[in-house]
Design an enzyme around this catalytic site. Structure first.
Site, PDB file in Angstrom:
ATOM      1  N   ARG A 142       0.839  -1.207   0.000  1.00 65.05           N
ATOM      2  CA  ARG A 142       0.000   0.000   0.000  1.00 65.05           C
ATOM      3  C   ARG A 142       0.877   1.261   0.000  1.00 65.05           C
ATOM      4  O   ARG A 142       0.503   2.281  -0.562  1.00 65.05           O
ATOM      5  CB  ARG A 142      -0.952  -0.013   1.202  1.00 65.05           C
ATOM      6  CG  ARG A 142      -2.065  -1.060   1.050  1.00 65.05           C
ATOM      7  CD  ARG A 142      -2.946  -1.149   2.279  1.00 65.05           C
ATOM      8  NE  ARG A 142      -3.672   0.063   2.601  1.00 65.05           N
ATOM      9  CZ  ARG A 142      -4.806   0.463   2.024  1.00 65.05           C
ATOM     10  NH1 ARG A 142      -5.353  -0.277   1.073  1.00 65.05           N
ATOM     11  NH2 ARG A 142      -5.397   1.574   2.389  1.00 65.05           N
ATOM     12  N   ASP A 182      -5.512   8.520  10.405  1.00 67.39           N
ATOM     13  CA  ASP A 182      -6.737   8.109   9.698  1.00 67.39           C
ATOM     14  C   ASP A 182      -6.763   6.594   9.855  1.00 67.39           C
ATOM     15  O   ASP A 182      -6.243   5.860   9.027  1.00 67.39           O
ATOM     16  CB  ASP A 182      -6.636   8.544   8.232  1.00 67.39           C
ATOM     17  CG  ASP A 182      -7.923   8.300   7.486  1.00 67.39           C
ATOM     18  OD1 ASP A 182      -8.991   8.259   8.121  1.00 67.39           O
ATOM     19  OD2 ASP A 182      -7.871   8.149   6.248  1.00 67.39           O
ATOM     20  N   CYS A 235     -13.679   5.873   9.352  1.00 66.87           N
ATOM     21  CA  CYS A 235     -14.853   5.879   8.466  1.00 66.87           C
ATOM     22  C   CYS A 235     -15.831   4.824   8.969  1.00 66.87           C
ATOM     23  O   CYS A 235     -16.312   4.005   8.202  1.00 66.87           O
ATOM     24  CB  CYS A 235     -14.444   5.659   7.016  1.00 66.87           C
ATOM     25  SG  CYS A 235     -13.622   4.104   6.708  1.00 66.87           S
TER      26      CYS A 235
HETATM   27  N1  SAM Z   1      -5.573   8.008   4.936  1.00 68.08           N
HETATM   28  C1  SAM Z   1      -5.832   7.116   3.817  1.00 68.08           C
HETATM   29  C2  SAM Z   1      -6.451   7.916   2.700  1.00 68.08           C
HETATM   30  O1  SAM Z   1      -7.018   8.974   2.949  1.00 68.08           O
HETATM   31  O2  SAM Z   1      -6.336   7.490   1.553  1.00 68.08           O
HETATM   32  C3  SAM Z   1      -6.681   5.936   4.241  1.00 68.08           C
HETATM   33  C4  SAM Z   1      -6.079   5.188   5.388  1.00 68.08           C
HETATM   34  S1  SAM Z   1      -6.886   3.683   5.784  1.00 68.08           S
HETATM   35  C5  SAM Z   1      -8.336   4.227   6.510  1.00 68.08           C
HETATM   36  C6  SAM Z   1      -5.945   3.114   7.134  1.00 68.08           C
HETATM   37  C7  SAM Z   1      -4.550   2.660   6.796  1.00 68.08           C
HETATM   38  O3  SAM Z   1      -3.906   2.244   8.012  1.00 68.08           O
HETATM   39  C8  SAM Z   1      -4.471   1.471   5.855  1.00 68.08           C
HETATM   40  O4  SAM Z   1      -3.736   1.814   4.711  1.00 68.08           O
HETATM   41  C9  SAM Z   1      -3.766   0.381   6.659  1.00 68.08           C
HETATM   42  O5  SAM Z   1      -2.864  -0.401   5.904  1.00 68.08           O
HETATM   43  C10 SAM Z   1      -3.031   1.170   7.732  1.00 68.08           C
HETATM   44  N2  SAM Z   1      -2.760   0.363   8.952  1.00 68.08           N
HETATM   45  C11 SAM Z   1      -3.185  -0.873   9.238  1.00 68.08           C
HETATM   46  N3  SAM Z   1      -2.712  -1.277  10.441  1.00 68.08           N
HETATM   47  C12 SAM Z   1      -1.968  -0.279  10.909  1.00 68.08           C
HETATM   48  C13 SAM Z   1      -1.200  -0.111  12.098  1.00 68.08           C
HETATM   49  N4  SAM Z   1      -1.136  -1.035  13.038  1.00 68.08           N
HETATM   50  N5  SAM Z   1      -0.534   1.051  12.237  1.00 68.08           N
HETATM   51  C14 SAM Z   1      -0.602   2.004  11.295  1.00 68.08           C
HETATM   52  N6  SAM Z   1      -1.321   1.889  10.172  1.00 68.08           N
HETATM   53  C15 SAM Z   1      -1.994   0.766   9.972  1.00 68.08           C
END
Ligand code: SAM
Length: 478
Positions: A142, A182, A235
């Site tokens: 990602r 986020d 969200c």
């Molecule tokens: N901010 C992004 C946007 O506006 O396009 C969307 C973010 S999405 C809601 C949350 C993100 O947090 C994902 O890409 C996911 O891979 C990441 N994530 C998952 N586990 C996490 C962790 N333990 N610490 C930090 N980030 C994490």
């Protein structure tokens, strides 16, 4: 038009319990199709300039002055101005987050969970190429998508990392003016758009997300300077992941206060009582608490699909109390280029790019190749961290030659390319370029920036009247 989208029954029962009389309107909204949105890239053009080029009838997003609702028949994802990075396709409610975070040019800003980059591109635009944006995404695949989206956006002052929040907190304590979390969440707010979110939902998933969010917020808190701002967004509608997480955070971080968000149209208040939902939890109801902090949860914000044209979202602004000054970070050291490297770069740059060659360059070598980055003035040293992009990627030095990167072309503004092939919007040549075909063009041999309406799309190399196509294979139109 109404449609059935197979919502989890337990989710419906929870929402009926929470929303009571409002539930039927909420449910009716969930059976309507989602609304699509786009946000204009003000790094590249003004909103008025964009509207003059845009073929769709747009409606403003009330909480974002660069955001617009698209009509259902739009073709915005297959349009050359999209490939030129003039707009980002973004769910309208999510545009409220960077608006509320309100980053300023010159600041140090961290987007901790940034992929695929909706909010990071919005933050970059608000910072207007000044200061430093660190866009981080823990999942490497990602993070690569995030890097690509920031490159298309032309964010010259952004770094892209793929680190855990804990490692960043160890490295840069109290270093950022603003931090955005986020958070990964149960995604209830995206149920209209995402079958996956509906499929993976369970109460256990909600509970697991809330625990993970608390861990991420703990690390994020350490990264905020005294007096700085931490924004937390999800969200989802689930109270456990929203008011509940913020309430626990406030209890364990007495140096943070909830800040009243800007009064944007479409924003609803959070619900303090929901911090203690479901009622079987051990905490007492906020009314019974002597602590006025629970009432402060009404300063959190919610966007609802039955009250706005957008999906569900939650935002909390947490201000760290002032006191100590911001902790400094070790700045990135620029590389000393060899005279051969400098000559190869100058031979490309001077006839091609109408910008002075950035002063602070970083060279990263692997094997026979070296990537060249332009460092933001205030860029931190990222050695020892997984850094996909320590700066703006200009290109690669290979065997005494400089090969420009797609990110360089897309980072150039309208008048910054000296050698260009200008194509009008709607011409067959634009489609041919984006499909990867060569184009006839007279002029001197060498690199040219292929532009649509003056906006860079990518590179081509002219040899004897034919521009060989260097548009990245992965981005080509079918
Ligand atoms: N901010 C992004 C946007 O506006 O396009 C969307 C973010 S999405 C809601 C949350 C993100 O947090 C994902 O890409 C996911 O891979 C990441 N994530 C998952 N586990 C996490 C962790 N333990 N610490 C930090 N980030 C994490």
């Amino acid at each position: 038009m109404s449609r059935s989208i197979g919502l989890p029954l337990t989710f419906l029962a929870r929402m009926a319990d929470l929303l009571d009389e409002e539930f039927p309107t909420f449910l009716a909204a969930l059976s309507r199709p989602p609304v699509a949105g786009l946000r204009v890239n003000t790094l590249k053009l003004s909103v008025a300039e964009f509207l003059a080029l845009c073929p769709w009838e747009l409606k403003p997003v009330p909480w974002c002055d660069t955001g617009f609702l698209l009509p259902p028949t739009h073709t915005a994802s297959t349009y050359p101005l999209y490939d030129a990075g003039l707009y980002y396709l973004q769910e309208p409610s999510t545009m409220a987050v960077a608006t509320l975070l309100a980053p300023r040019p010159g600041e140090r800003v961290l987007d901790l969970c940034a992929a695929p980059g909706g909010k990071a591109t919005h933050i970059a635009a608000l910072m207007a190429d000044q200061g430093v944006l660190v866009a981080n995404e823990v999942e490497p695949d990602r993070a690569a998508i995030l890097a690509r989206n920031l490159e298309t956006w032309g964010a010259r002052h952004a770094l892209v990392l793929s680190e855990t929040p804990e490692r960043l907190a160890e490295r840069w304590p109290e270093a950022f003016d603003r931090v955005l979390v986020d958070a990964p969440c149960s995604g209830e707010g995206m149920f209209r758009k995402s079958e996956q979110a509906r499929y993976h939902w369970s109460e256990a998933h909600v509970a697991g997300c809330a625990l993970r969010q608390q861990d991420i917020l703990d690390a994020a808190a350490a990264l905020v300077r005294p007096g700085g701002l931490l924004a937390y967004a999800t969200c989802t509608f689930a109270p456990e992941e929203n008011e509940g997480v913020v309430w626990r955070f406030l209890q364990s971080h007495p140096d943070f206060d909830l800040e009243e968000p800007a009064p944007l149209p479409g924003l609803d208040r959070g619900r303090p009582a929901w911090a203690f939902w479901p009622p079987t939890q051990e905490e007492v109801a906020p009314a019974a608490l002597p602590d006025a902090r629970a009432e402060a949860l009404s300063r959190t914000a919610r966007l609802w699909p039955h009250r706005t044209e957008g999906e569900g979202h939650f935002v909390a602004l947490l201000r760290r109390r002032d006191g100590a000054p911001r902790r400094e970070w070790r700045s990135a050291a620029a590389s000393e280029l060899t005279s051969r490297e400098r000559a190869a770069l100058a031979a490309f740059w001077e006839p091609t790019v109408g910008l002075p060659l950035p002063e602070r360059l970083l060279v990263r070598s692997s094997g026979e190749e070296s990537e060249v980055y332009a460092l933001a003035e205030d860029a931190p040293d990222v050695r020892g961290l997984r850094a996909l992009r320590p700066g703006w990627l200009l290109g690669t030095l290979r065997k005494g030659r400089f090969i420009p990167a797609h990110a360089l072309a897309l980072g150039l503004r309208r008048c910054e390319a000296l050698q260009r092939l200008d194509l009008p919007l709607g011409s067959e040549e634009v489609a041919r370029y984006l499909r990867g075909e060569p184009l006839p063009s007279s002029g001197a041999d060498g690199w040219v920036v292929v532009c649509v309406e003056g906006f860079p799309l990518g590179w081509g190399k002219r040899v004897s009247g034919l521009v060989k196509n260097h548009y990245p294979k992965a981005l080509r139109w079918p």
